[in-house]
Design an enzyme around this catalytic site. Structure first.
Site, PDB file in Angstrom:
ATOM      1  N   HIS A 213      33.401 -19.061 -17.276  1.00 10.26           N
ATOM      2  CA  HIS A 213      33.832 -17.661 -17.188  1.00 10.26           C
ATOM      3  C   HIS A 213      33.024 -16.794 -18.168  1.00 10.26           C
ATOM      4  CE1 HIS A 213      36.459 -14.182 -16.949  1.00 10.26           C
ATOM      5  NE2 HIS A 213      36.453 -14.183 -18.271  1.00 10.26           N
TER       6      HIS A 213
ATOM      7  N   ASP B 255      30.393 -17.024 -31.667  1.00  8.81           N
ATOM      8  CA  ASP B 255      31.602 -17.424 -32.371  1.00  8.81           C
ATOM      9  C   ASP B 255      32.413 -16.164 -32.641  1.00  8.81           C
ATOM     10  OD1 ASP B 255      33.237 -19.461 -33.330  1.00  8.81           O
ATOM     11  OD2 ASP B 255      32.603 -19.144 -35.391  1.00  8.81           O
TER      12      ASP B 255
ATOM     13  N   LYS C  26      40.303  -4.485 -21.035  1.00  9.45           N
ATOM     14  CA  LYS C  26      39.980  -5.206 -22.280  1.00  9.45           C
ATOM     15  C   LYS C  26      38.473  -5.481 -22.349  1.00  9.45           C
ATOM     16  CE  LYS C  26      40.385  -9.507 -24.823  1.00  9.45           C
ATOM     17  NZ  LYS C  26      40.769 -10.902 -24.853  1.00  9.45           N
TER      18      LYS C  26
END
Ligand code: IMP
Length: 195
Positions: free
Chosen positions: A11, A68, A171
């Protein structure tokens, strides 16, 4: 051109592929047959992203990038930060992680926090960093059931909805991850089409 993304999350790889030229093909670790777990034991987001991209580069000597992300809470000195996934233990349980944050902030008025994503790209044997940040506040209770991780307790600046109350496309328009990805994509677009 092919670019390896140091992830097995298809994804995430698709999200990035949508933003960069189709002539650059994003491959996941699975696509290139790297099945081992990548090392990720540094104490900064930059360190972890770099450790993962360098690991993949030294295994394959091919262009690659790694990301990260962490939630940085001012009143907790920037924690959970790099420990975001495992804040309440190795189970990586998002409910337990949020409960731990809410407990630690129980009597705290300073609720400022941010999500920060760092990407390390290794291209032509050089390393480049891209960062995406979204500022916000930690609520006193969970709100919403969309998204993942700490979304129900994070209220982005200027919004009346938590990340967990927003539809995914809303979002994605403002998130830390999409901001970092857009910077990476701009760089790759220029790299691909130098004027
Ligand atoms: P990663 O580096 O993308 O694996 O993110 C590390 C951890 O940060 C995740 O396990 C989540 O706990 C948290 N996190 C990352 N991105 C988000 C987000 O968009 N919403 C909420 N939590 C997130």
């Amino acid at each position: 051109m092919e670019l390896i993304f140091a992830t097995n999350n298809r994804h995430k790889a698709e999200e990035i592929q949508r933003l960069i030229p189709r002539s650059i093909r994003v491959l996941t670790l699975e696509d290139v047959g790297l099945t081992e777990e990548l090392p990720e034991d540094q104490d900064t987001l930059e360190g972890n992203a770099s450790q993962k991209s360098r690991y993949v580069y030294h295994r394959l000597y091919r262009s690659c990038f790694a990301d990260d992300t962490g939630l940085e809470i001012d009143a907790l000195g920037g924690k959970p930060g790099v420990f975001s996934a495992r804040y309440a233990g190795d189970g990586k349980d998002p409910e337990a992680n949020m409960d731990k944050v809410l407990k630690k902030l129980k009597d705290e008025d300073n609720r400022r926090a941010r999500f920060r994503t760092v990407i390390s790209l290794i291209l032509d044997e050089k390393e480049f960093f891209f960062e995406g940040v979204v500022e916000g506040h930690i609520l006193r209770e969970k709100r919403g059931d969309q998204g993942f991780g700490y979304d129900p307790i994070f209220l982005p600046e200027g919004s009346s909805l938590t990340f967990a109350q927003m539809p995914m496309n809303m979002k994605n328009r403002i998130s830390h991850r999409s901001r970092a990805i857009k910077k990476l994509a701009n760089y790759l677009n220029q790299y691909n089409n130098p004027s």
